[in-house]
Design an enzyme around this catalytic site. Structure first.
Site, mmCIF file in Angstrom:
data_model
loop_
_atom_site.group_PDB
_atom_site.id
_atom_site.type_symbol
_atom_site.label_atom_id
_atom_site.label_comp_id
_atom_site.label_asym_id
_atom_site.label_seq_id
_atom_site.Cartn_x
_atom_site.Cartn_y
_atom_site.Cartn_z
ATOM 1 N N LEU A 1 57.556 -36.083 0.108
ATOM 2 C CA LEU A 1 57.118 -37.403 0.593
ATOM 3 C C LEU A 1 55.890 -37.916 -0.169
ATOM 4 O O LEU A 1 55.508 -39.079 -0.006
ATOM 5 C CB LEU A 1 56.831 -37.355 2.094
ATOM 6 C CG LEU A 1 58.065 -37.167 2.998
ATOM 7 C CD1 LEU A 1 57.654 -37.062 4.458
ATOM 8 C CD2 LEU A 1 59.057 -38.308 2.804
ATOM 9 N N ASP B 1 66.124 -32.101 -1.770
ATOM 10 C CA ASP B 1 65.092 -32.047 -2.823
ATOM 11 C C ASP B 1 64.754 -33.463 -3.319
ATOM 12 O O ASP B 1 64.535 -33.682 -4.513
ATOM 13 C CB ASP B 1 65.496 -31.143 -3.988
ATOM 14 C CG ASP B 1 64.291 -30.734 -4.847
ATOM 15 O OD1 ASP B 1 63.160 -31.152 -4.537
ATOM 16 O OD2 ASP B 1 64.499 -30.014 -5.843
#
Ligand code: DOR
Length: 427
Positions: free
Chosen positions: A58, A302
């Site tokens: 993130l 991922d």
């Protein structure tokens, strides 16, 4: 709030209505009636428990130009996810209770899906000293998954200690399996293609050697190992052997390793640069077979957003990584469901139930039955769409699927009874 989802096909089965009251499913059946309920006409949509991602970058704190908790979790909700695990390779690294609590709090404020921070295994991801695993586990973020992802915990003694430490609270070490001495300055998979293109190779054995060592350590310690982004046929064989021993080993595969091969590198387009690298067609076949037979337990994205200047440069200078949250479900449908290798129920197992179990997330990945949390996603299984990077919610644009036509589209996502996505848009 009360919701009536009409005519949805739970796990792709027969049409039924789902009645939601507050944060729970209260009934599943035919022709349900609920006076005053908001009705969603779900005619034929496939209903799945909300997807759970074990592996999301993130980028907040530190690289908010590439992604924020808010933008990344918007992408997650649009992709059908109701929980993501935020990797620790932020700036600063998520190696203290303070940083993991910050990420957890940002996730709650954004509200698009649950955010479970992953704690670093070693201080600063430097691979030298164990981070404060216990303090992160005891924090408000309740960390259970620890990983130095991006880096491998290559020191065998540290890896052993980490496995021992997390055993006390049933945590899991998620290893980025890459022997650093075998991959110095590597650019793509080592093989025929790397020789042809003149790029330094990343041998399969660099991944396999670490997995072999770590399954032995997990067996020795009796602790839980999770192997991130498995990419080679040899890794699958080792995992199959480790599981036959009864060791507590789980593994994930990414959507891009299920679909793309190292031949993509021939374009020299760095959008195809990723760690671990795209492998050969035989490896792709092996990871598909392993996901089908359960040797690889689950899919994890991922999702690795990168700013333009880090990605749109020459191959050798570009950062590895690809977006994944908004395309994951469609890629798994294209590679596994459409060819008949997974049913919808098995897809739910690989993308929701099993990742929730691995991470110890109790209120996600639950069967869509009365009494369960109303945490689910509705998928138009007959839809096709073309991936347009400019339409993605992520702040970054590095999707390897740009221009590709994919099947299946998320139309709605509910998190504990509250819609996060309706009509394919953030609610
Ligand atoms: O391609 C990758 N990108 N692999 C990783 O392990 C790390 C990730 C990132 O953080 O960009």
């Amino acid at each position: 709030m009360t919701w009536l989802l009409r005519g949805v096909r739970v796990l792709g089965g027969d049409a039924a209505d789902i009645l939601i009251s507050g944060d729970r499913i209260v009934d599943v059946g035919s022709r349900l009636d609920a006076v005053g309920a908001q009705v969603l006409d779900g005619d034929g949509l496939v209903a799945l428990p909300g997807l759970v991602d074990l592996h999301t970058h993130l980028r907040e704190p530190g690289r908010e130009d590439a992604e924020t908790v808010d933008s990344g979790t918007r992408a997650a909700a649009l992709g059908g996810f109701t929980a993501v695990h935020a990797m620790a390779n932020t700036e600063p690294v998520a190696d203290t209770a303070g940083v993991v609590e910050q990420v957890w709090r940002l996730g709650r404020e954004a509200g698009h899906c649950d955010v479970h921070p992953v704690g670093a295994v070693t201080v600063g991801l430097a691979g030298e000293r164990l981070a404060e695993l216990g303090a992160m586990a005891d924090s408000a973020a309740r960390v259970r998954v620890f990983s130095d992802d991006g880096n491998c915990v290559s020191d065998a003694q540290l890896m052993r200690r980490a496995l021992e430490y997390v055993k006390a609270f049933d945590g899991v070490i998620a290893q980025h399996a890459q022997e650093p001495r075998l991959t110095a300055s590597a650019q793509m998979n080592e093989g025929v293609e790397s020789a042809r293109l003149g790029l330094a190779g990343w041998p399969a054995v660099a991944e396999e050697a670490i997995i072999a060592r770590d399954v032995l350590l997990a067996g020795h310690v009796g602790s839980r190992l999770h192997v991130c982004h498995v990419s080679t046929a040899g890794s699958v064989e080792i995992l199959r052997w480790a599981k036959s021993k009864g060791w507590r080993v789980t593994a994930e595969v990414t959507p891009h390793h299920l679909l793309l091969t190292d031949e993509c590198a021939a374009t020299y387009d760095p959008v195809f640069k990723v760690n671990p690298p795209l492998r050969t067609g035989e490896d792709v076949e092996a990871v598909r077979a392993a996901l089908a037979d359960g040797t690889i337990d689950c899919v994890a994205t991922d999702h690795a957003p990168h700013a333009l200047e880090d990605k749109e440069t020459e191959w050798a200078a570009a950062r590895p990584g690809m977006l994944g949250l908004e395309t994951a479900l469609s890629v798994v449908v294209a590679t596994m469901v459409e060819p008949g290798r997974l049913t919808w129920g098995q897809l739910a197992d690989r993308m929701s139930m099993t990742p929730a179990l691995i991470a110890g997330v109790a209120d996600q990945g639950r069967p869509l039955a009365p009494g369960a949390p109303a945490t689910l996603t509705l998928v138009d299984s007959g839809a096709h769409w073309t991936v347009d990077p400019s339409q993605q919610a992520s702040r970054s644009r590095n999707t390897p699927f740009a221009g590709r036509r994919l099947p299946a589209r998320v139309t709605a996502t509910f998190l504990r009874g509250r819609p996060t996505v309706l009509d394919g848009k953030i609610a």
